[in-house]
Design a protein around this motif. Structure first.
Motif, PDB file in Angstrom:
ATOM      1  N   SER A  38       0.795  -1.153  -0.119  1.00 42.66           N
ATOM      2  CA  SER A  38       0.021   0.013  -0.070  1.00 42.66           C
ATOM      3  C   SER A  38       0.903   1.134   0.015  1.00 42.66           C
ATOM      4  O   SER A  38       0.539   2.107  -0.872  1.00 42.66           O
ATOM      5  CB  SER A  38      -0.921  -0.004   1.241  1.00 42.66           C
ATOM      6  OG  SER A  38      -1.836  -1.057   1.288  1.00 42.66           O
ATOM      7  N   ALA A  39       1.904   1.281   0.941  1.00 33.13           N
ATOM      8  CA  ALA A  39       2.564   2.391   0.946  1.00 33.13           C
ATOM      9  C   ALA A  39       3.355   2.680  -0.257  1.00 33.13           C
ATOM     10  O   ALA A  39       3.422   3.839  -0.998  1.00 33.13           O
ATOM     11  CB  ALA A  39       3.796   2.320   1.952  1.00 33.13           C
ATOM     12  N   ALA A  40       3.864   1.687  -0.878  1.00 32.97           N
ATOM     13  CA  ALA A  40       4.727   1.888  -2.162  1.00 32.97           C
ATOM     14  C   ALA A  40       3.744   2.256  -3.315  1.00 32.97           C
ATOM     15  O   ALA A  40       3.807   3.311  -4.079  1.00 32.97           O
ATOM     16  CB  ALA A  40       5.314   0.646  -2.595  1.00 32.97           C
ATOM     17  N   ALA A  41       2.402   1.895  -3.635  1.00 35.06           N
ATOM     18  CA  ALA A  41       1.116   2.103  -4.393  1.00 35.06           C
ATOM     19  C   ALA A  41       0.876   3.549  -4.139  1.00 35.06           C
ATOM     20  O   ALA A  41       0.898   4.311  -5.013  1.00 35.06           O
ATOM     21  CB  ALA A  41       0.140   1.238  -4.301  1.00 35.06           C
ATOM     22  N   VAL A  42       0.594   3.787  -2.865  1.00 33.32           N
ATOM     23  CA  VAL A  42       0.066   5.340  -2.479  1.00 33.32           C
ATOM     24  C   VAL A  42       1.088   6.190  -2.756  1.00 33.32           C
ATOM     25  O   VAL A  42       0.818   7.461  -3.503  1.00 33.32           O
ATOM     26  CB  VAL A  42      -0.335   5.350  -1.150  1.00 33.32           C
ATOM     27  CG1 VAL A  42      -0.539   6.799  -0.652  1.00 33.32           C
ATOM     28  CG2 VAL A  42      -1.466   4.745  -0.837  1.00 33.32           C
ATOM     29  N   VAL A  43       2.486   6.092  -2.467  1.00 29.40           N
ATOM     30  CA  VAL A  43       3.607   6.947  -3.029  1.00 29.40           C
ATOM     31  C   VAL A  43       3.616   7.053  -4.641  1.00 29.40           C
ATOM     32  O   VAL A  43       3.576   8.318  -4.977  1.00 29.40           O
ATOM     33  CB  VAL A  43       4.873   6.479  -2.340  1.00 29.40           C
ATOM     34  CG1 VAL A  43       5.840   7.293  -3.231  1.00 29.40           C
ATOM     35  CG2 VAL A  43       4.743   6.917  -0.995  1.00 29.40           C
ATOM     36  N   ALA A  44       3.365   5.965  -5.138  1.00 28.92           N
ATOM     37  CA  ALA A  44       3.605   6.061  -6.526  1.00 28.92           C
ATOM     38  C   ALA A  44       2.201   6.856  -7.279  1.00 28.92           C
ATOM     39  O   ALA A  44       2.452   7.581  -8.174  1.00 28.92           O
ATOM     40  CB  ALA A  44       3.580   4.757  -7.200  1.00 28.92           C
ATOM     41  N   LEU A  45       1.222   6.530  -6.656  1.00 33.37           N
ATOM     42  CA  LEU A  45       0.165   7.156  -7.102  1.00 33.37           C
ATOM     43  C   LEU A  45      -0.065   8.642  -6.829  1.00 33.37           C
ATOM     44  O   LEU A  45      -0.375   9.486  -7.658  1.00 33.37           O
ATOM     45  CB  LEU A  45      -1.196   6.657  -6.392  1.00 33.37           C
ATOM     46  CG  LEU A  45      -1.832   5.300  -7.030  1.00 33.37           C
ATOM     47  CD1 LEU A  45      -2.945   5.004  -5.861  1.00 33.37           C
ATOM     48  CD2 LEU A  45      -2.687   5.723  -8.226  1.00 33.37           C
ATOM     49  N   THR A  46       0.553   9.201  -5.759  1.00 28.09           N
ATOM     50  CA  THR A  46       0.361  10.559  -5.375  1.00 28.09           C
ATOM     51  C   THR A  46       1.456  11.406  -5.919  1.00 28.09           C
ATOM     52  O   THR A  46       1.293  12.440  -6.610  1.00 28.09           O
ATOM     53  CB  THR A  46       0.296  10.786  -3.767  1.00 28.09           C
ATOM     54  OG1 THR A  46       1.322  10.033  -3.235  1.00 28.09           O
ATOM     55  CG2 THR A  46      -1.302  10.148  -3.531  1.00 28.09           C
TER      56      THR A  46
ATOM     57  N   VAL B   9       1.436   0.834 -11.115  1.00 25.03           N
ATOM     58  CA  VAL B   9       1.213   0.801  -9.537  1.00 25.03           C
ATOM     59  C   VAL B   9       1.393  -0.333  -8.956  1.00 25.03           C
ATOM     60  O   VAL B   9       1.899  -0.851  -7.933  1.00 25.03           O
ATOM     61  CB  VAL B   9      -0.105   1.457  -9.369  1.00 25.03           C
ATOM     62  CG1 VAL B   9      -0.907   1.592  -8.120  1.00 25.03           C
ATOM     63  CG2 VAL B   9      -0.349   2.868  -9.964  1.00 25.03           C
ATOM     64  N   PRO B  10       0.784  -1.458  -9.824  1.00 27.95           N
ATOM     65  CA  PRO B  10       1.012  -3.069  -9.376  1.00 27.95           C
ATOM     66  C   PRO B  10       2.254  -3.164  -9.197  1.00 27.95           C
ATOM     67  O   PRO B  10       2.794  -3.922  -8.096  1.00 27.95           O
ATOM     68  CB  PRO B  10       0.089  -3.776 -10.092  1.00 27.95           C
ATOM     69  CG  PRO B  10      -0.205  -2.894 -11.118  1.00 27.95           C
ATOM     70  CD  PRO B  10      -0.185  -1.452 -10.860  1.00 27.95           C
ATOM     71  N   LEU B  11       3.111  -2.834  -9.938  1.00 29.13           N
ATOM     72  CA  LEU B  11       4.593  -3.186  -9.912  1.00 29.13           C
ATOM     73  C   LEU B  11       5.304  -2.639  -8.827  1.00 29.13           C
ATOM     74  O   LEU B  11       6.107  -3.365  -8.060  1.00 29.13           O
ATOM     75  CB  LEU B  11       5.233  -2.884 -11.148  1.00 29.13           C
ATOM     76  CG  LEU B  11       5.263  -3.706 -12.425  1.00 29.13           C
ATOM     77  CD1 LEU B  11       5.920  -3.303 -13.497  1.00 29.13           C
ATOM     78  CD2 LEU B  11       5.420  -5.144 -12.014  1.00 29.13           C
ATOM     79  N   ALA B  12       5.023  -1.194  -8.537  1.00 28.86           N
ATOM     80  CA  ALA B  12       5.558  -0.618  -7.267  1.00 28.86           C
ATOM     81  C   ALA B  12       5.136  -1.219  -6.195  1.00 28.86           C
ATOM     82  O   ALA B  12       5.835  -1.398  -5.118  1.00 28.86           O
ATOM     83  CB  ALA B  12       4.835   0.832  -7.224  1.00 28.86           C
TER      84      ALA B  12
ATOM     85  N   LEU C  65      -6.539   1.569  -1.281  1.00 27.81           N
ATOM     86  CA  LEU C  65      -6.051   0.843   0.175  1.00 27.81           C
ATOM     87  C   LEU C  65      -7.488   0.243   0.511  1.00 27.81           C
ATOM     88  O   LEU C  65      -7.227  -0.525   1.356  1.00 27.81           O
ATOM     89  CB  LEU C  65      -6.058   2.306   1.287  1.00 27.81           C
ATOM     90  CG  LEU C  65      -4.714   3.052   1.052  1.00 27.81           C
ATOM     91  CD1 LEU C  65      -4.998   4.134   1.944  1.00 27.81           C
ATOM     92  CD2 LEU C  65      -3.592   1.982   1.561  1.00 27.81           C
ATOM     93  N   THR C  66      -8.351   0.388  -0.006  1.00 27.99           N
ATOM     94  CA  THR C  66      -9.855  -0.270   0.188  1.00 27.99           C
ATOM     95  C   THR C  66      -9.782  -1.680  -0.404  1.00 27.99           C
ATOM     96  O   THR C  66     -10.193  -2.713   0.157  1.00 27.99           O
ATOM     97  CB  THR C  66     -10.932   0.326  -0.021  1.00 27.99           C
ATOM     98  OG1 THR C  66     -10.999   1.749   0.332  1.00 27.99           O
ATOM     99  CG2 THR C  66     -12.201  -0.159   0.534  1.00 27.99           C
ATOM    100  N   GLY C  67      -8.986  -1.645  -1.558  1.00 23.90           N
ATOM    101  CA  GLY C  67      -8.958  -2.928  -2.260  1.00 23.90           C
ATOM    102  C   GLY C  67     -10.218  -3.198  -3.352  1.00 23.90           C
ATOM    103  O   GLY C  67     -11.309  -3.021  -2.778  1.00 23.90           O
ATOM    104  N   SER C  68      -9.915  -3.061  -4.516  1.00 22.23           N
ATOM    105  CA  SER C  68     -10.943  -3.084  -5.357  1.00 22.23           C
ATOM    106  C   SER C  68     -10.304  -4.061  -6.759  1.00 22.23           C
ATOM    107  O   SER C  68      -9.134  -4.073  -6.787  1.00 22.23           O
ATOM    108  CB  SER C  68     -11.196  -1.764  -6.001  1.00 22.23           C
ATOM    109  OG  SER C  68     -10.567  -1.233  -6.898  1.00 22.23           O
ATOM    110  N   LEU C  69     -11.098  -4.379  -7.506  1.00 20.41           N
ATOM    111  CA  LEU C  69     -10.816  -5.222  -8.736  1.00 20.41           C
ATOM    112  C   LEU C  69     -10.866  -4.144 -10.153  1.00 20.41           C
ATOM    113  O   LEU C  69     -10.852  -4.863 -11.103  1.00 20.41           O
ATOM    114  CB  LEU C  69     -11.771  -6.378  -8.825  1.00 20.41           C
ATOM    115  CG  LEU C  69     -12.043  -7.314  -7.655  1.00 20.41           C
ATOM    116  CD1 LEU C  69     -12.908  -8.674  -7.901  1.00 20.41           C
ATOM    117  CD2 LEU C  69     -10.630  -7.614  -7.322  1.00 20.41           C
TER     118      LEU C  69
END
Lengths: 371, 333
Positions: free
Chosen positions: A142-150, A159-162, A222-226
């Motif tokens: 999550s932390a990696a994805a959130v940093v990548a996203l923002t 994003v998934p790779l991060a 962060l909530t998790g979605s498909l």
């Protein structure tokens, strides 16, 4: 009341008591057969449960693809799978192949990964609270994805790779920490808690420093979605599962011994390192799943106990994985159509519905005197 | 060194640590005020109006830090003893999730926008969630057991958190207010708010301190505890009440600060062993010290803005904690 003194000898009318020896042998054989059957029965039950769960998983995946706002008949679906175009509805191929099927598949795969990883953690550490979530794997992702996203405005496959990189980095740290210490499981979990807290604070920091739009996007992740289901992502997840699940399955025998406790299982020849390897495999599995969907709450936590109830108390990795798959696909379906015009991320549904389910497990387990 | 002098030394050292933290919290800030001016304000000899405002805000902030740090650490130790689970944090009774959901509802549905408003919603949410968890865990035959409490607590927490997310993903405006509450911070609360919540901390602390002996008995396992003549259900209910009140009050005052309650009890166990009569007092000192040190660090690390205490506790605490886990002996629960 007189005690039933007379053995079968008397009833059979053999005064010398010589003949019954053959009878005893027969009875002994019967007893052996009985025990053997009793031993097999739970195993047969596990197989039955797994078969049933395979059918259930297929059914929910099929339902997810065929039903919903845009329905597809089974015949048309087969045609689409063969690559044929439906003349009456030329758009059907696109909707099924690019939206509905990837979504169902990624849900099933991620659910299975979460379920297996969670069950592995709970049995190895003998702690119902233990799951890859609690030691920071999903938070690493999550932390990696959130940093990548923002901060980096990452999109698409980055994003998934991060997230995968983040989760694997956390697993690496855990491995380095746990290496060569006794009671490794315990220490590993405690260090994991610390890392989880650190990562949670990274996420919070980002959430308060970024724009509200980015924060919203991060929250959905962060909530998790498909929502991000795509064929490359399915390929990545399938690759991870194909490598890790067989390795985990080999580890299952050790897992059963590990339930006896660190010292005892070491005495019995299942070294603690086996359990540790199992944990690391589970961690990696959950890293792949989290990278694909974000942390879907409760699946890792719930699949183990539910599958155990089904198998009559025997831990089965396969059963837990299948339960996880059913949960995620069914929850995603509910999230789409439960409330009209509102698409809830699957993580909201697994939490909101998973919680009551978990409670039912807790309470009914109590009725049977198991908890 | 005898164990008595050892524990006296330890207590002394920790008291000094808290004192230093308090002093630092009052004198150091993102807005620099000269030490002399701080002393002038404290002794009532003037200082200019702006300085006085700053110092008063810091005093309130320090008071919040002391209360919240002590409350969460003690609640965490009690919770881990109650559930006999080292992974339990004080929020496990559903308190944090309940308070958060209540605040989300307050923001998104009732349009509440003030800290004072949040406090009562958070307290109510925390209380309802804790009662719910305890009641659900007690539904099964045989009443509340550690395992059931743990599972019911985790289930209710995750369920409530999902409802919060569900409300937040569909309302950007609510998320914008909530994300700042959710970090957990001890700044920006006035002394009046502290005084409002103070009775809850007092009650919670007294309840947990009175139940310390029972906590030790509970830690031995149900059969032994019963053998020692303890009423398990009563002891559990009392400890749970104390935890819920403490953690609820702390969360209402500062927002959810998760890490502190989980980790300080472990640190305490590393230092003094497994006896709750020692763990709880040590937590009472380490908790505030950690929170205040973290908060002070947060004020100076990215001047002129601040990093919230909820974030900094993890940044300051985790390295220490990991080092303890790597090197220290494991004190089993």
């Amino acid at each position: 009341m007189s005690a039933p003194v007379a053995p079968s000898v008397d009833r059979a009318g053999h005064p010398h008591g010589r003949m019954p020896r053959g009878r005893d042998a027969v009875e002994a054989a019967a007893v052996v057969a009985l025990v053997a059957r009793a031993r097999r029965r739970p195993l047969r039950r596990v197989r039955l449960v797994i078969a049933g769960l395979v059918v259930a998983t297929g059914a929910v995946v099929l339902a997810r693809v065929l039903l919903g706002e845009y329905t597809v008949t089974l015949v048309d679906f087969v045609h689409i799978l063969r690559g044929e175009t439906i003349e009456a509805a030329p758009g059907a191929s696109f909707i099924v192949m690019e939206a509905k099927l990837p979504r169902a598949l990624i849900g099933a795969l991620a659910g299975a990964a979460f379920g297996a990883a969670g069950a592995m953690f709970q049995t190895t550490l003998r702690n119902p609270l233990a799951s890859p979530d609690i030691i920071g794997i999903s938070l690493g992702a999550s932390a990696a994805a959130v940093v990548a996203l923002t901060f980096f405005d990452a999109q698409g496959f980055v994003v998934p790779l991060a997230a995968l990189a983040g989760a694997l980095a956390v697993s690496l740290v855990m491995y380095l920490v746990a290496r060569g210490t006794s009671f490794a499981g315990q220490r590993m979990v405690l260090v994991g808690i610390g890392i989880a807290a650190l990562l949670a604070s990274v996420i919070q920091f980002v959430m308060t420093r970024t724009s509200i739009q980015d924060a919203q996007a991060a929250l959905v992740w962060l909530t998790g979605s498909l929502n991000r289901a795509s064929w490359p992502l399915i390929g990545l997840l399938a690759l991870g599962i194909a490598v890790l699940v067989p390795a985990l399955a080999v580890n299952v025998r050790r897992m059963r011994l590990a339930e006896l406790g660190d010292e005892l299982s070491t005495t019995l020849g299942s070294p603690a390192s086996g359990a540790r390897l199992g944990l690391l495999l589970a961690v990696a599995l959950s890293a792949f799943a989290t990278a694909a969907t974000g942390p879907i709450s409760f699946v890792a936590f719930l699949a183990g106990p539910i599958s155990r109830r089904l198998t009559g108390g025997r831990p089965s990795l396969w059963a837990a994985a299948l339960v996880g798959a059913v949960i995620v696909v069914a929850s995603d379906y509910l999230g789409d159509y439960l409330i009209p015009d509102v698409n809830l991320p699957v993580g909201v549904v697994t939490g909101a519905l998973g919680a009551p389910l978990m409670l039912a497990v807790v309470i009914s387990a109590g009725r049977h005197g198991k908890a | 060194m005898s164990s008595r002098t050892r524990s006296l030394t330890l207590t002394g050292a920790l008291v000094v640590l808290v004192g230093v933290a308090v002093l630092a919290s009052i004198t150091i800030g993102s807005r620099p005020v000269a030490f002399g001016d701080v002393v002038a304000v404290l002794t009532g000899n003037g200082g200019d109006l702006a300085d006085r405002g700053v110092v008063e805000a810091r005093i309130a902030r320090t008071a919040v830090g002391l209360l919240v740090g002590a409350g969460l650490a003690v609640a965490g130790a009690a919770m881990q003893g109650l559930t006999r689970n080292p992974l339990a944090d004080p929020g496990l009774l559903g308190v944090n999730a309940g308070a958060s959901l209540a605040v989300v509802v307050a923001i998104s549905i009732f349009g509440v926008g003030t800290l004072t408003g949040y406090v009562w919603w958070a307290m109510a949410g925390a209380g309802i969630a804790a009662v719910l968890v305890h009641a659900l865990a007690g539904l099964a035959r045989g009443g509340v057991t550690p395992l059931r409490l743990t599972l019911a607590g985790a289930a209710v927490s995750a369920g409530l958190a999902s409802w919060s997310s569900g409300l937040l993903v569909s309302s950007q405006q609510s998320l914008d207010s909530f994300r700042f509450w959710q970090v957990g911070t001890i700044g920006g609360r006035g002394l009046d708010l502290v005084i409002t919540v103070l009775p809850f901390f007092a009650v919670g602390l007294v309840v947990v301190l009175l139940a310390v002996r029972q906590l030790n008995a509970l830690a031995l396992g149900d059969d032994l505890a019963r053998g020692l003549g303890e009423s398990l259900l009563l002891a559990r209910a009392a400890v749970a009440l104390g935890v819920a009140v403490l953690c609820g009050a702390a969360t209402a005052l500062a927002g959810p600060i998760g890490f502190l309650g989980l980790v300080v009890p472990h640190v305490a166990r590393f230092v003094v062993g497994a006896d709750h009569r020692r763990i709880i007092p040590v937590c009472l000192l380490i908790g505030p010290a950690l929170l205040l040190v973290a908060d002070v660090a947060g004020r100076v690390v990215v001047r002129p803005t601040e990093v919230q205490a909820g974030i900094m506790t993890a940044v300051v605490g985790v390295p220490v904690f990991v080092m303890l886990v790597r090197r220290g002996r494991m004190a089993a629960l």
